[in-house]
Motif scaffolding. Structure first.
Motif, PDB file in Angstrom:
ATOM      1  N   HIS A   1       1.723   6.002   1.594  1.00  0.00           N
ATOM      2  CA  HIS A   1       3.201   6.198   1.635  1.00  0.00           C
ATOM      3  C   HIS A   1       3.834   4.934   2.666  1.00  0.00           C
ATOM      4  N   VAL A   2       2.974   4.205   3.131  1.00  0.00           N
ATOM      5  CA  VAL A   2       3.326   3.083   4.066  1.00  0.00           C
ATOM      6  C   VAL A   2       3.573   1.757   2.904  1.00  0.00           C
ATOM      7  N   LEU A   3       4.992   1.477   2.901  1.00  0.00           N
ATOM      8  CA  LEU A   3       5.319   0.605   1.721  1.00  0.00           C
ATOM      9  C   LEU A   3       6.389  -0.479   2.259  1.00  0.00           C
ATOM     10  N   PRO A   4       6.269  -1.322   1.686  1.00  0.00           N
ATOM     11  CA  PRO A   4       7.326  -2.442   1.841  1.00  0.00           C
ATOM     12  C   PRO A   4       8.687  -1.942   1.831  1.00  0.00           C
ATOM     13  N   THR A   5       9.768  -2.479   2.558  1.00  0.00           N
ATOM     14  CA  THR A   5      11.217  -1.861   2.512  1.00  0.00           C
ATOM     15  C   THR A   5      11.983  -3.349   2.397  1.00  0.00           C
ATOM     16  N   SER A   6      13.255  -3.164   2.438  1.00  0.00           N
ATOM     17  CA  SER A   6      14.307  -4.135   2.760  1.00  0.00           C
ATOM     18  C   SER A   6      13.998  -5.371   1.692  1.00  0.00           C
ATOM     19  N   GLY A   7      13.522  -5.102   0.613  1.00  0.00           N
ATOM     20  CA  GLY A   7      13.416  -6.068  -0.534  1.00  0.00           C
ATOM     21  C   GLY A   7      12.157  -6.842  -0.344  1.00  0.00           C
ATOM     22  N   THR A   8      11.198  -6.358   0.769  1.00  0.00           N
ATOM     23  CA  THR A   8       9.985  -7.154   0.921  1.00  0.00           C
ATOM     24  C   THR A   8       8.871  -6.749  -0.069  1.00  0.00           C
ATOM     25  N   ALA A   9       9.164  -5.929  -1.060  1.00  0.00           N
ATOM     26  CA  ALA A   9       8.218  -5.641  -2.158  1.00  0.00           C
ATOM     27  C   ALA A   9       8.152  -6.874  -3.007  1.00  0.00           C
ATOM     28  N   ARG A  10       8.969  -7.939  -2.826  1.00  0.00           N
ATOM     29  CA  ARG A  10       9.021  -9.160  -3.436  1.00  0.00           C
ATOM     30  C   ARG A  10       7.644  -9.964  -3.117  1.00  0.00           C
ATOM     31  N   PHE A  11       7.130  -9.548  -1.950  1.00  0.00           N
ATOM     32  CA  PHE A  11       5.833 -10.315  -1.615  1.00  0.00           C
ATOM     33  C   PHE A  11       4.738  -9.392  -0.763  1.00  0.00           C
ATOM     34  N   SER A  12       5.148  -8.200  -0.625  1.00  0.00           N
ATOM     35  CA  SER A  12       4.371  -7.433   0.226  1.00  0.00           C
ATOM     36  C   SER A  12       3.726  -6.157  -0.832  1.00  0.00           C
ATOM     37  N   SER A  13       2.813  -5.552  -0.201  1.00  0.00           N
ATOM     38  CA  SER A  13       2.214  -4.357  -0.980  1.00  0.00           C
ATOM     39  C   SER A  13       1.952  -3.034  -0.118  1.00  0.00           C
ATOM     40  N   PRO A  14       1.568  -2.223  -0.683  1.00  0.00           N
ATOM     41  CA  PRO A  14       1.310  -0.973  -0.042  1.00  0.00           C
ATOM     42  C   PRO A  14       0.174  -1.369   1.089  1.00  0.00           C
ATOM     43  N   LEU A  15       0.312  -0.480   2.100  1.00  0.00           N
ATOM     44  CA  LEU A  15      -0.622  -0.393   3.036  1.00  0.00           C
ATOM     45  C   LEU A  15      -1.943   0.171   2.371  1.00  0.00           C
ATOM     46  N   GLY A  16      -3.384  -0.557   2.689  1.00  0.00           N
ATOM     47  CA  GLY A  16      -4.437  -0.115   2.238  1.00  0.00           C
ATOM     48  C   GLY A  16      -5.754  -0.473   2.780  1.00  0.00           C
ATOM     49  N   VAL A  17      -6.784   0.044   2.415  1.00  0.00           N
ATOM     50  CA  VAL A  17      -8.003  -0.370   3.011  1.00  0.00           C
ATOM     51  C   VAL A  17      -8.340  -1.729   3.320  1.00  0.00           C
ATOM     52  N   TYR A  18      -7.671  -2.696   2.406  1.00  0.00           N
ATOM     53  CA  TYR A  18      -7.976  -4.181   2.544  1.00  0.00           C
ATOM     54  C   TYR A  18      -6.922  -4.812   3.594  1.00  0.00           C
ATOM     55  N   ASP A  19      -6.227  -3.996   4.200  1.00  0.00           N
ATOM     56  CA  ASP A  19      -5.449  -4.285   5.440  1.00  0.00           C
ATOM     57  C   ASP A  19      -6.078  -4.176   6.636  1.00  0.00           C
ATOM     58  N   PHE A  20      -7.012  -3.401   6.477  1.00  0.00           N
ATOM     59  CA  PHE A  20      -8.150  -3.165   7.799  1.00  0.00           C
ATOM     60  C   PHE A  20      -9.456  -4.096   7.655  1.00  0.00           C
ATOM     61  N   GLN A  21      -9.673  -4.930   6.904  1.00  0.00           N
ATOM     62  CA  GLN A  21     -10.687  -5.565   6.564  1.00  0.00           C
ATOM     63  C   GLN A  21     -10.400  -7.163   6.478  1.00  0.00           C
ATOM     64  N   LYS A  22     -11.415  -8.124   6.885  1.00  0.00           N
ATOM     65  CA  LYS A  22     -11.253  -9.525   6.937  1.00  0.00           C
ATOM     66  C   LYS A  22     -12.327  -9.938   6.137  1.00  0.00           C
ATOM     67  N   ARG A  23     -11.882 -11.261   5.762  1.00  0.00           N
ATOM     68  CA  ARG A  23     -12.786 -11.828   4.830  1.00  0.00           C
ATOM     69  C   ARG A  23     -13.184 -13.357   5.484  1.00  0.00           C
ATOM     70  N   SER A  24     -14.655 -13.345   5.559  1.00  0.00           N
ATOM     71  CA  SER A  24     -14.930 -14.671   6.074  1.00  0.00           C
ATOM     72  C   SER A  24     -15.730 -15.529   4.840  1.00  0.00           C
ATOM     73  N   SER A  25     -15.535 -16.799   4.767  1.00  0.00           N
ATOM     74  CA  SER A  25     -16.199 -17.518   3.733  1.00  0.00           C
ATOM     75  C   SER A  25     -17.550 -18.009   4.185  1.00  0.00           C
ATOM     76  N   ILE A  26     -18.301 -17.961   3.154  1.00  0.00           N
ATOM     77  CA  ILE A  26     -20.036 -18.160   3.360  1.00  0.00           C
ATOM     78  C   ILE A  26     -20.199 -19.623   2.720  1.00  0.00           C
ATOM     79  N   ILE A  27     -20.765 -20.383   3.392  1.00  0.00           N
ATOM     80  CA  ILE A  27     -21.201 -21.791   2.831  1.00  0.00           C
ATOM     81  C   ILE A  27     -22.272 -22.159   3.376  1.00  0.00           C
ATOM     82  N   HIS A  28     -23.311 -22.394   2.471  1.00  0.00           N
ATOM     83  CA  HIS A  28     -24.743 -22.473   2.912  1.00  0.00           C
ATOM     84  C   HIS A  28     -25.332 -23.762   1.981  1.00  0.00           C
ATOM     85  N   CYS A  29     -25.221 -24.762   2.583  1.00  0.00           N
ATOM     86  CA  CYS A  29     -25.561 -25.820   1.732  1.00  0.00           C
ATOM     87  C   CYS A  29     -26.954 -26.338   1.735  1.00  0.00           C
TER      88      CYS A  29
END
Length: 440
Positions: free
Chosen positions: A374-402
């Motif tokens: 139920h944590v959702l974008p307000t004031s028209g920000t649903a144009r570029f925002s999404s509901p709160l979710g698991v992905y909001d508490f995770q980070k993504r690191s790129s892996i490059i091993h040449c």
């Protein structure tokens, strides 16, 4: 005596409608200069004086009688006690809601991935959870155990190691269901602090309150302003405005149901927004009559009336296609499709925080126990925002091993691009690997 009219009536075909709608939707209270100045002072005080300032503001703004900063912490054992002592029906409801929220958010979990190219180079992405997250739970005009579940459970599903909850207790009043929800959700530390001072404590850290990596949870204008000012030092979920509901109805739903759906958002606070759109002018009149009849019976009648009169509206449209155009312009936090065939409208919706399908899916179910956040974008920000979710508490690191062969190939491309940008050291760094690859 004619019924009281509390919702303005607009017609999408009328001259000046665009301007009227724009004025209705406008919301920029987070830029209030007096609030900004006050919040700036509070943030500076917490940063400079830490716990002493935190205790001072808790006494000043929340009327707490605490004489030492240690009294601002609520032991987790106290939360477990609240869970054991609340009404069994309340506990069952919290646990049922928690189970559904957890089950839904488990579907959002992401896994690390990688692939190996023919020359042996490995590329991928590593998913890791944040170490420590702060959760703000409002405690003013209303208290929200549901917000505890909606914010804390996705964080725990994501794998966050430590979850710090702050919630004001005005006059020393502690909501037992909020503490019980914290116990159910697995919150690690709880502090009875609120307002901008709580946001500052989470962002800067004090001897009592640990510094966090991200702050989530709604609050009043002071909380929202403080969140905006500390962004960058910590991550944020969003800068939330007042709650909103947009109901699209074909005129065939019980008007009392729709009136109460509008009330369900209006009762949050005077700035909440409730809008009804329909092509059936007779239905709009029926809902208006329902509002006039049901409003005097509402527990929060004054708040609802002020909200509806200040920011609410009924909008007559030509057809459902025009209604969908307005949906995408408004980009509502909550969207109810109270129509016979909601699935047919779904592909036309580009901007909405949460979409409630059909006549038997009131927004209130999503607020508490349907499962989605139920944590959702307000004031028209649903144009570029999404509901709160698991992905909001995770980070993504790129892996490059040449591999040596892969480095030799990539070095040629990198060298050309780096020299094109006059970054010679970049080019040489790549070229050294090119030579190493040639040697092998």
């Amino acid at each position: 005596m004619p019924a009281e009219v509390v919702l303005r009536r607009l017609n999408a075909a009328a001259a000046g409608f665009d301007a009227e709608l724009g004025q209705l939707l406008s919301w920029d209270e987070v830029s209030n200069p007096q609030v900004v100045a006050s919040v700036t002072q509070i943030l500076a005080a917490i940063k400079d004086r830490g716990d002493s300032a935190l205790l001072q503001y808790s006494q000043q703004f929340d009327g707490l009688t605490a004489t030492s900063v240690a009294e601002l912490e609520i032991p987790i054992a106290r939360c477990q006690q609240a869970l054991a002592n609340i009404d069994p029906a309340q506990r069952d409801a919290l646990e049922h809601a928690a189970q559904r929220i957890r089950q839904y958010h488990e579907h959002q979990q992401q896994s690390s991935w990688s692939f190996t190219e023919p020359d042996g180079t490995v590329l991928g992405q590593q998913i890791t959870a944040m170490d420590r997250v702060g959760l703000y739970v409002p405690g003013g005009k209303a208290t929200y155990p549901s917000s505890v579940l909606m914010n804390a459970i996705p964080a725990k599903v994501a794998g966050v190691k430590e979850l710090i909850m702050v919630s004001p207790t005005p006059g020393g009043f502690v909501n037992e269901m909020v503490l019980a929800a914290a116990a159910i959700a697995g919150v690690d530390k709880v502090f009875c602090v609120g307002g901008a001072q709580a946001i500052a404590a989470l962002a800067y850290g004090t001897d009592l309150v640990p510094r966090v990596d991200k702050i989530v949870g709604p609050g009043n204008i002071y909380v929202a302003t403080a969140k905006r000012q500390v962004f960058g030092l910590v991550g944020l979920d969003m800068i939330a405005g007042p709650s909103e509901i947009l109901v699209i109805c074909d005129g065939q739903t019980d008007p009392d149901w729709i009136a109460m759906d509008l009330f369900s958002q209006a009762e949050h606070d005077e700035d909440a927004q409730s809008i009804l759109i329909s092509p059936d002018v007779n239905f709009l009149a029926a809902v208006e009559a329902s509002i006039a009849r049901l409003l005097p019976e509402a527990d929060r009648v004054d708040i609802i009336r002020q909200s509806l009169m200040g920011r609410g509206a009924m909008i007559e449209v030509a057809d459902m296609d025009e209604a969908m155009m307005l949906v995408n312009r408004i980009a509502p936090e909550h969207l109810e499709l109270s129509v016979a065939d909601p699935e047919s409208l779904l592909p036309k919706i580009r901007h909405a925080g949460a979409i409630f399908m059909g006549r038997h899916t009131p927004e209130a179910l999503g607020d508490y126990c349907a499962g989605p956040n139920h944590v959702l974008p307000t004031s028209g920000t649903a144009r570029f925002s999404s509901p709160l979710g698991v992905y909001d508490f995770q980070k993504r690191s790129s892996i490059i091993h040449c591999s040596p062969a892969g480095a030799a190939v990539l070095a040629k491309t990198a060298s050309v691009l780096a020299r094109g940008e006059s970054l010679t050291a970049h080019a040489l760094s790549a070229e050294y690997r090119l030579k190493a690859g040639d040697d092998e």
